[in-house]
Design a protein around this motif. Sequence first.
Motif, PDB file in Angstrom:
ATOM      1  N   ARG A  46       0.881  -1.169   0.000  1.00  0.00           N
ATOM      2  CA  ARG A  46       0.000   0.000   0.000  1.00  0.00           C
ATOM      3  C   ARG A  46       0.915   1.215   0.000  1.00  0.00           C
ATOM      4  NH1 ARG A  46      -5.377   2.023   2.813  1.00  0.00           N
ATOM      5  NH2 ARG A  46      -6.096   0.873   1.027  1.00  0.00           N
ATOM      6  N   LEU A  47       0.801   2.018  -1.028  1.00  0.00           N
ATOM      7  CA  LEU A  47       1.636   3.207  -1.150  1.00  0.00           C
ATOM      8  C   LEU A  47       0.778   4.428  -0.847  1.00  0.00           C
ATOM      9  CD1 LEU A  47       4.592   3.712  -1.838  1.00  0.00           C
ATOM     10  CD2 LEU A  47       3.926   3.973  -4.227  1.00  0.00           C
ATOM     11  N   ASP A  48       1.244   5.230   0.102  1.00  0.00           N
ATOM     12  CA  ASP A  48       0.521   6.435   0.504  1.00  0.00           C
ATOM     13  C   ASP A  48       0.529   7.479  -0.611  1.00  0.00           C
ATOM     14  OD1 ASP A  48       0.052   5.360   3.023  1.00  0.00           O
ATOM     15  OD2 ASP A  48       1.830   6.308   3.903  1.00  0.00           O
ATOM     16  N   PRO A  49      -0.426   8.419  -0.578  1.00  0.00           N
ATOM     17  CA  PRO A  49      -0.449   9.495  -1.567  1.00  0.00           C
ATOM     18  C   PRO A  49       0.872  10.259  -1.602  1.00  0.00           C
ATOM     19  CG  PRO A  49      -2.467   9.517  -0.264  1.00  0.00           C
ATOM     20  CD  PRO A  49      -1.539   8.524   0.376  1.00  0.00           C
ATOM     21  N   ARG A  50       1.257  10.631  -2.814  1.00  0.00           N
ATOM     22  CA  ARG A  50       2.453  11.451  -3.038  1.00  0.00           C
ATOM     23  C   ARG A  50       3.728  10.827  -2.458  1.00  0.00           C
ATOM     24  NH1 ARG A  50       0.613  14.579  -6.739  1.00  0.00           N
ATOM     25  NH2 ARG A  50      -1.406  15.466  -6.345  1.00  0.00           N
ATOM     26  N   SER A  51       3.857   9.505  -2.595  1.00  0.00           N
ATOM     27  CA  SER A  51       5.035   8.791  -2.092  1.00  0.00           C
ATOM     28  C   SER A  51       5.986   8.467  -3.228  1.00  0.00           C
ATOM     29  CB  SER A  51       4.622   7.486  -1.411  1.00  0.00           C
ATOM     30  OG  SER A  51       3.883   7.769  -0.251  1.00  0.00           O
ATOM     31  N   PRO A  52       7.293   8.566  -2.960  1.00  0.00           N
ATOM     32  CA  PRO A  52       8.271   8.347  -4.032  1.00  0.00           C
ATOM     33  C   PRO A  52       8.400   6.895  -4.477  1.00  0.00           C
ATOM     34  CG  PRO A  52       9.387   8.744  -1.959  1.00  0.00           C
ATOM     35  CD  PRO A  52       7.923   8.973  -1.710  1.00  0.00           C
ATOM     36  N   GLY A  53       8.040   5.921  -3.651  1.00  0.00           N
ATOM     37  CA  GLY A  53       8.118   4.521  -4.055  1.00  0.00           C
ATOM     38  C   GLY A  53       9.536   4.081  -4.342  1.00  0.00           C
ATOM     39  N   ALA A  54       9.727   3.430  -5.487  1.00  0.00           N
ATOM     40  CA  ALA A  54      11.043   2.904  -5.874  1.00  0.00           C
ATOM     41  C   ALA A  54      11.518   3.588  -7.152  1.00  0.00           C
ATOM     42  CB  ALA A  54      10.957   1.395  -6.090  1.00  0.00           C
ATOM     43  N   ALA A  55      12.684   4.208  -7.082  1.00  0.00           N
ATOM     44  CA  ALA A  55      13.280   4.854  -8.250  1.00  0.00           C
ATOM     45  C   ALA A  55      13.615   3.779  -9.293  1.00  0.00           C
ATOM     46  CB  ALA A  55      14.533   5.617  -7.831  1.00  0.00           C
ATOM     47  N   PRO A  56      13.771   4.178 -10.556  1.00  0.00           N
ATOM     48  CA  PRO A  56      14.070   3.199 -11.595  1.00  0.00           C
ATOM     49  C   PRO A  56      15.311   2.356 -11.267  1.00  0.00           C
ATOM     50  CG  PRO A  56      13.444   5.265 -12.595  1.00  0.00           C
ATOM     51  CD  PRO A  56      13.589   5.524 -11.115  1.00  0.00           C
ATOM     52  N   HIS A  57      15.159   1.056 -11.508  1.00  0.00           N
ATOM     53  CA  HIS A  57      16.223   0.096 -11.224  1.00  0.00           C
ATOM     54  C   HIS A  57      15.935  -1.180 -12.000  1.00  0.00           C
ATOM     55  CE1 HIS A  57      12.944  -0.927  -8.456  1.00  0.00           C
ATOM     56  NE2 HIS A  57      13.408  -2.179  -8.494  1.00  0.00           N
TER      57      HIS A  57
END
Length: 156
Positions: A46-57
Amino acid sequence: MSYPQPGRVDVRGLADHPLVPAGGGALRMVAPGAATAGRFGLVEYRLDPRSPGAAPHYHQTFSESFYVLSGQLTLYADGRWQARGPGDFAIAHERGAHGFRKDGDEPADFLILFTPGIAREQFFAELAELSRSGRRPTPEEMTAFYARHDQVMVDG
């Protein structure tokens, strides 16, 4: 009529895989590689609003698939970021650059499937511990961390 020897069926109740805080949201290790004899690993995120998550990799030794359950998830694929919604699926094959983030004002729920089932839970556990500690690792420490977990960061 004869039947083959019965196989084993493993059941993991919700208490066996609790939702735990993760960078920008929460995750549950539904089926870690240890529970699937290394066949696959399954994570609910579950990713919160406006979260960076995972950068490209990318990963050299395993594929990573994404299935959006609810909300809008922005996925990096084919060199660009695109919004994806419920029912959308993506697979990043070995060495396929990918990433995810949450751009909107609502959370996004999605599944991540790793094949084979490497011990990816260690990656998430170490990230969670870094977040809890508040310590900022050096670039060299992050490079070593990513190398330990078969994650090669790319520009995107």
